[in-house]
Design a protein around this motif. Structure first.
Motif, short mmCIF file in Angstrom:
data_model
loop_
_atom_site.label_atom_id
_atom_site.label_comp_id
_atom_site.label_asym_id
_atom_site.label_seq_id
_atom_site.Cartn_x
_atom_site.Cartn_y
_atom_site.Cartn_z
N VAL A 1 0.74 -1.29 0.04
CA VAL A 1 -0.13 0.04 -0.09
C VAL A 1 0.88 1.40 -0.13
O VAL A 1 0.72 2.19 -0.81
N ASP A 2 1.79 1.37 0.76
CA ASP A 2 2.86 2.14 0.88
C ASP A 2 4.01 1.50 1.57
O ASP A 2 4.07 0.36 1.87
N ASP A 3 5.18 2.26 1.91
CA ASP A 3 6.24 1.62 2.41
C ASP A 3 6.16 1.16 3.86
O ASP A 3 7.06 0.10 4.30
N SER A 4 5.09 1.51 4.67
CA SER A 4 4.92 1.04 5.76
C SER A 4 3.66 0.09 6.16
O SER A 4 3.03 0.13 7.07
N THR A 5 2.92 -0.04 4.95
CA THR A 5 1.61 -0.51 4.87
C THR A 5 1.35 -1.70 3.87
O THR A 5 1.91 -1.40 2.74
N VAL A 6 0.85 -3.00 4.27
CA VAL A 6 1.03 -4.16 3.40
C VAL A 6 -0.40 -4.80 3.52
O VAL A 6 -0.84 -4.83 4.82
N ASN A 7 -0.83 -5.15 2.43
CA ASN A 7 -2.18 -5.88 2.64
C ASN A 7 -1.89 -7.46 2.15
O ASN A 7 -1.03 -7.77 1.22
N ILE A 8 -2.15 -8.52 3.00
CA ILE A 8 -1.83 -9.71 2.82
C ILE A 8 -3.52 -10.53 2.30
O ILE A 8 -4.48 -10.38 2.96
N ILE A 9 -3.07 -11.01 1.04
CA ILE A 9 -4.33 -11.59 0.52
C ILE A 9 -4.47 -13.05 0.80
O ILE A 9 -3.69 -13.89 0.55
N THR A 10 -5.85 -13.50 0.84
CA THR A 10 -6.19 -15.07 1.23
C THR A 10 -7.24 -15.48 0.19
O THR A 10 -7.87 -14.75 -0.30
N SER A 11 -6.98 -16.90 0.11
CA SER A 11 -8.06 -17.46 -1.05
C SER A 11 -9.56 -17.17 -0.40
O SER A 11 -10.59 -17.23 -1.32
N GLY A 12 -9.82 -17.21 0.61
CA GLY A 12 -11.01 -16.91 1.21
C GLY A 12 -10.85 -16.56 2.86
O GLY A 12 -9.74 -16.02 3.08
N PRO A 13 -12.05 -16.39 3.55
CA PRO A 13 -11.89 -15.81 4.74
C PRO A 13 -11.04 -16.70 5.73
O PRO A 13 -11.06 -17.88 5.41
N ASP A 14 -10.09 -16.11 6.43
CA ASP A 14 -9.13 -16.87 7.05
C ASP A 14 -8.99 -16.35 8.60
O ASP A 14 -8.33 -15.12 8.88
N PRO A 15 -9.78 -17.01 9.60
CA PRO A 15 -9.87 -16.39 10.76
C PRO A 15 -8.50 -16.43 11.61
O PRO A 15 -8.51 -15.93 12.62
N ILE A 16 -7.48 -17.12 11.11
CA ILE A 16 -6.51 -17.36 12.02
C ILE A 16 -5.03 -16.64 11.17
O ILE A 16 -4.08 -17.23 11.62
N LEU A 17 -5.41 -15.85 10.30
CA LEU A 17 -4.29 -15.35 9.64
C LEU A 17 -3.57 -14.79 10.49
O LEU A 17 -2.05 -14.94 10.22
N PRO A 18 -3.63 -13.90 11.51
CA PRO A 18 -2.67 -13.44 12.70
C PRO A 18 -1.80 -14.55 13.19
O PRO A 18 -0.76 -14.08 13.34
N ALA A 19 -2.54 -15.58 13.38
CA ALA A 19 -1.55 -16.66 13.93
C ALA A 19 -0.62 -17.42 12.68
O ALA A 19 0.59 -17.53 13.38
N ARG A 20 -0.90 -17.19 11.65
CA ARG A 20 0.24 -17.55 10.61
C ARG A 20 1.22 -16.43 10.65
O ARG A 20 2.36 -16.90 10.13
N MET A 21 1.08 -15.30 10.70
CA MET A 21 1.91 -14.32 10.64
C MET A 21 2.68 -14.47 11.75
O MET A 21 3.96 -13.65 11.85
N TYR A 22 2.41 -15.05 12.88
CA TYR A 22 3.41 -15.31 13.84
C TYR A 22 4.34 -16.25 13.41
O TYR A 22 5.59 -16.25 14.35
N TRP A 23 4.19 -16.95 12.52
CA TRP A 23 5.02 -18.15 12.38
C TRP A 23 5.95 -17.65 10.79
O TRP A 23 7.29 -18.18 10.73
N MET A 24 5.70 -16.90 10.04
CA MET A 24 6.22 -16.30 8.84
C MET A 24 7.48 -15.46 9.06
O MET A 24 7.44 -14.27 9.35
N LYS A 25 8.82 -15.79 8.72
CA LYS A 25 9.68 -14.89 9.18
C LYS A 25 10.15 -14.15 7.87
O LYS A 25 9.96 -14.58 6.62
N MET A 26 10.49 -12.75 8.21
CA MET A 26 10.61 -11.85 7.09
C MET A 26 12.08 -11.96 6.55
O MET A 26 13.13 -11.79 7.47
N VAL A 27 12.38 -12.06 5.21
CA VAL A 27 13.84 -12.12 4.76
C VAL A 27 14.17 -10.78 3.98
O VAL A 27 12.94 -10.24 3.39
N GLU A 28 15.35 -10.79 3.76
CA GLU A 28 15.88 -9.54 2.94
C GLU A 28 15.96 -9.79 1.64
O GLU A 28 16.61 -10.68 1.31
N PRO A 29 15.12 -9.10 0.71
CA PRO A 29 14.93 -9.55 -0.61
C PRO A 29 16.34 -9.78 -1.78
O PRO A 29 16.54 -10.71 -2.28
#
Length: 526
Positions: free
Chosen positions: A167-195
């Motif tokens: 969205v901008d340098d400090s805002t991101v949208n994460i898209i799912t295939s359908g409603p995902d009530p546990i998306l925040p829990a998934r992001m507790y596991w996904m590590k951010m890497v340097e491109p």
């Protein structure tokens, strides 16, 4: 010239006389203030500075079971890798000691619509190589780990995610295939890497991790140690411990000896019988479930449901919990979930220990004595070798021809995640820190999961439908039905739920976490 020479001689004589008498000559010449005699004063005042010089770095040594297969944080599902990378890389969200989801690299988040979650990113954060952490890094990290070409063993953690948008340098949208009530829990596991680092040489990326975390990578001597040190530019609080050495020691008695000798400070997977011998021992309820995957494909020796049920009746779970784990484990409730996991079915209980029932089912199935291969490894999980041997022995007692095959850990992982050639039985220990049934069900109970030994098309469809169901009550009902069906079909040999047992040196302060993560920034020395 004679007058000048005479005058010069007079000056020299007078100077010598004044010097001998301690006269003004000692202060007259500017050179005297910068001569060696003058440096003696600063030497005296610099002594206190020497005593306040930087103290020696505080260091600890942590024992891991095996050398990591890789240090790529998005590929392997390996606790040895996580023991390193959980402190080097970070996630958008994390969990506190009570397992509540809290901000981390993202400061806030919200669900924008049924398939979009928006995250506001922490500003001013840099990767260890100086590159900025921003929306581009998040988008890259998300797209990399869900790319089928990566063949990530963590795919079951992120099955609903289809992409990410800046969205901008400090805002991101994460898209799912359908409603995902546990998306925040998934992001507790996904590590951010340097491109830039991730897009460079694959071998370099897999062996030299660069994250945003409180510790940065120093070196990896394969088979000897991995070293990480405190990140001086970390955005959060400075870790109390400066350097962490991670040493692979497979043999449990060797781990204990190293702990007793003061060579190491933390051992994860201390044996129950070693608790009284450790300087300090801690144990906490855990999320670990040792189990055996049972391949039910048409070409499998275990295709008949009666054989899989017989395997469950043949094993004395309560006896194993006491004899092998000293009571620091309980039989699994016929499922790979604890009561704190969403989807747990309280009506499903462990198969009783009934060898006669097992023999009856084996006879009814028409089993002809064919060899049943049991794939395993040694040293990764608590008491894994003893557990597998006892299970195989009890299966043989009821008439099954079981052969154990032990592989080195990296080869074992290849067997575990090989979707084309499934072994009849594969030992694995699963933990589910997402605290939601989707994680383990999508990995081990679907026809196309990461470890797909059990396949029932109807169950698979229900698992994928449940993960996007926003009606909580309906979703719970679906999971409980899945758990019941899988139990009845003997999908797995459900074994135990094991406590986490740690041995500590007397100088180490630390409170273990229920998710078993080793976060060195939360440790300190007495």
């Amino acid at each position: 010239m004679k007058r000048f020479a005479h005058l010069l001689a007079v000056i020299i004589v007078v100077t010598l006389l004044l010097t001998a008498c301690g006269g003004p000559a000692t202060t007259a010449a500017p050179a005297a203030t910068s001569a060696p005699a003058a440096t003696s004063a600063p030497a005296a005042t610099s002594a206190p500075e020497a005593t306040t010089a930087p103290a020696a770095k505080s260091e600890i040594t942590v024992v891991i079971a095996n050398d990591p297969a890789t240090l790529d944080p998005q590929v392997s599902e390996d606790g040895n890798e996580r023991a390193v990378n959980d402190s080097v890389y970070e996630t958008l969200l994390t969990r506190d000691l009570d397992m509540n989801i809290i901000p981390n690299l993202a400061t806030e988040y919200e669900q924008v619509d049924d398939t979009t979650w928006q995250f506001k990113l922490r500003q001013g954060v840099k990767f260890h190589n100086g590159e900025p952490f921003n929306a581009d890094a998040v988008v890259f990290s998300v797209k990399r780990i869900i790319d089928p070409a990566l063949q990530s063993d963590q795919a079951s953690f992120f099955g609903t995610i289809t992409g990410a948008e800046k969205v901008d340098d400090s805002t991101v949208n994460i898209i799912t295939s359908g409603p995902d009530p546990i998306l925040p829990a998934r992001m507790y596991w996904m590590k951010m890497v340097e491109p830039k680092h991730a897009q460079g040489d694959p071998e370099t990326f897999a062996t030299t991790p660069i994250g945003t975390g409180p510790y940065k990578f120093v070196k990896w001597d394969r088979g000897v140690e991995v070293v990480i040190e405190a990140n001086p530019d970390y955005w959060g609080d400075k870790p109390p411990i400066d350097v962490v050495h991670l040493r692979p020691i497979q043999e449990e008695s060797t781990r204990l000896a190293a702990l007793q000798a003061g060579e190491v400070d933390l051992v994860f997977g201390l044996l129950p019988e070693q608790i009284d011998q450790a300087p300090v021992a801690l144990h906490t309820p855990g999320l670990e479930f040792p189990m055996i995957l049972l391949y039910n494909g048409e070409d499998s020796v275990l295709a008949d449901v009666r054989l899989r049920q017989a395997i469950n009746y043949a094993v004395d779970k309560e006896g194993i919990a006491e004899a092998i784990y000293g009571g620091f484990a309980v039989p699994a409730d016929g499922q790979i979930l604890t009561p704190s996991h969403f989807g747990y079915n309280p009506n499903v209980k462990a198969y009783s220990y009934d060898p006669d029932k097992a023999r009856q089912l084996i006879a009814e199935s028409g089993y002809d004595g064919a060899e049943i291969l049991l794939e395993s490894e040694v040293g990764r999980w608590l008491k894994d070798k003893e557990l597998v041997e006892v299970v195989a022995g009890q299966l043989e007692e009821v008439g099954l021809n079981v052969k154990i095959h032990i592989s080195e850990f990296s080869n074992y992982l290849n067997i575990l995640f090989d979707k084309e050639h499934r072994a009849p039985m594969i030992f694995v220990s699963n933990d589910n820190p997402l605290l939601d049934a989707d994680r383990v069900l999508s990995a081990y109970f679907t026809c196309d999961g990461t470890g797909p030994s059990y396949c029932n098309e109807e169950v698979t469809a229900m698992i994928y439908a449940a993960r996007t169901e926003i009606d909580t009550a309906k979703r719970l009902e679906m999971y409980q039905q899945i758990v019941q069906t899988a139990h009845d079909e003997g999908s797995h040999l459900y074994l135990l739920n094991v406590e986490n047992i740690y041995g500590l040196s007397e100088r180490l302060n630390w409170t273990p976490r229920r998710d078993a993560r080793l976060l060195y920034a939360t440790m300190s020395l007495k």
